[in-house]
Scaffold this active site. Structure first.
Site, PDB file in Angstrom:
ATOM      1  CG  ASP A   1      -1.566   1.149   1.390  1.00  0.00           C
ATOM      2  OD1 ASP A   1      -2.304   1.410   0.250  1.00  0.00           O
ATOM      3  OD2 ASP A   1      -1.764   1.929   2.437  1.00  0.00           O
TER       4      ASP A   1
ATOM      5  CG  ASP B   1      -2.138   7.585   0.645  1.00  0.00           C
ATOM      6  OD1 ASP B   1      -1.261   7.927  -0.008  1.00  0.00           O
ATOM      7  OD2 ASP B   1      -3.379   8.065   0.407  1.00  0.00           O
TER       8      ASP B   1
ATOM      9  CG  ASP C   1      -2.095   2.149   6.566  1.00  0.00           C
ATOM     10  OD1 ASP C   1      -2.551   1.676   5.373  1.00  0.00           O
ATOM     11  OD2 ASP C   1      -2.518   3.187   7.193  1.00  0.00           O
TER      12      ASP C   1
END
Length: 278
Positions: free
Chosen positions: A16, A18, A223
């Site tokens: 990922d 961001d 996250d």
């Protein structure tokens, strides 16, 4: 985080962006730049897998000096640089120097669903299609030019939810009934086709194994809850801590290793991946 032994064999890292490779607040990737160079020297591909658009990913790949395939809009399409593999997947089309495998739905079809749904149930959300650049800047913290790139979507529609939880769950049920899906990201509820980051990851992994005749294994790093599908399919799932919420809950399957960083954001990514590739 417990110290782990370094890895042998061939690995892909699917990540990922961001809050993972990029800082949640200022989008900096300085903490991982040196490690990304080292992984490149080891010939360990880092595959970017994000809710971001094709236009956004092109710019970020340039900044990160990344030339590998990438996955856009929460698993909706896979972009493989032309001639990266010896042969093109049979269902791939060519676009702007890439082979594109589409696993999601065209945005126009998603917007048509939203129009029909809004007539009956209203719009307790702000969609990117209806938002101004200034509104996207305010919601995301992106610079105006990057907000424009984020608005140019092909396969998904981010919704900034403004209604209550009951309205959201009713909307999600209607989406599912229409054969589409939603993913809750860090900031937005994403409307997309019947796909996810994990399904697209496995499709790309098959391309690597078939075209390079190598038994690659998979590390995934994320996250937030919309990374769970990607984390579930990995041999090693790396959960990066966020500054403002607890780590997403992942139930490890048999034989899977799960790591949770101590540091947050890119520092956490560096901490975890450096343990695997010292």
């Amino acid at each position: 985080m417990t110290q782990n032994n370094s890895l042998s064999g061939h690995w892909l890292i699917v990540s990922d962006l961001d809050g993972t490779l990029l800082d949640h607040y200022d989008y900096s990737h300085a903490a991982v730049d040196e490690l990304l160079q080292q992984l490149e020297q080891r010939e360990t591909p880092v595959i970017l897998n994000s809710s971001k658009t094709f236009a956004e990913m092109l710019e970020l790949r340039r900044e990160l000096h990344n030339h590998h395939p990438f996955i856009v809009e929460n698993g909706s399409a896979i972009f493989i640089p032309a001639n990266y593999f010896p042969e093109k997947s049979g269902d791939a089309r060519e676009q702007d120097g890439f082979w594109v495998i589409e696993t999601g739905l065209p945005r126009a079809q998603l917007l048509e669903f939203l129009r029909a749904d809004a007539e009956q149930f209203g719009t307790p959300y702000l969609s990117f299609a209806e938002a101004s650049v200034d509104e996207i800047v305010e919601a995301t913290g992106l610079a105006p030019e990057r907000a424009l790139a984020a608005q140019r979507r092909d396969y998904s529609e981010p919704l900034l939810w403004r209604g209550d939880e009951e309205e959201k769950q009713a909307f999600v049920a209607r989406v599912r009934g229409a054969g589409m899906s939603t993913l809750q990201g860090g900031r937005f509820l994403h409307l997309l086709g019947s796909t996810d980051k994990g399904a697209a990851t496995l499709r790309l992994l098959d391309c690597y194994r078939h075209c390079r005749d190598t038994e690659y294994r998979l590390i995934a790093a994320g996250d937030s809850p919309n990374d769970l599908d990607m984390l579930r399919v990995a041999d090693i799932a790396v959960i990066i801590r966020a500054p403002h919420r607890p780590p997403p809950q992942l139930r490890a399957r048999a034989g899977q290793r799960v790591m949770i960083s101590e540091a947050v954001g890119p520092e956490g990514w560096r901490e975890a991946i450096a343990q695997l590739f010292p």
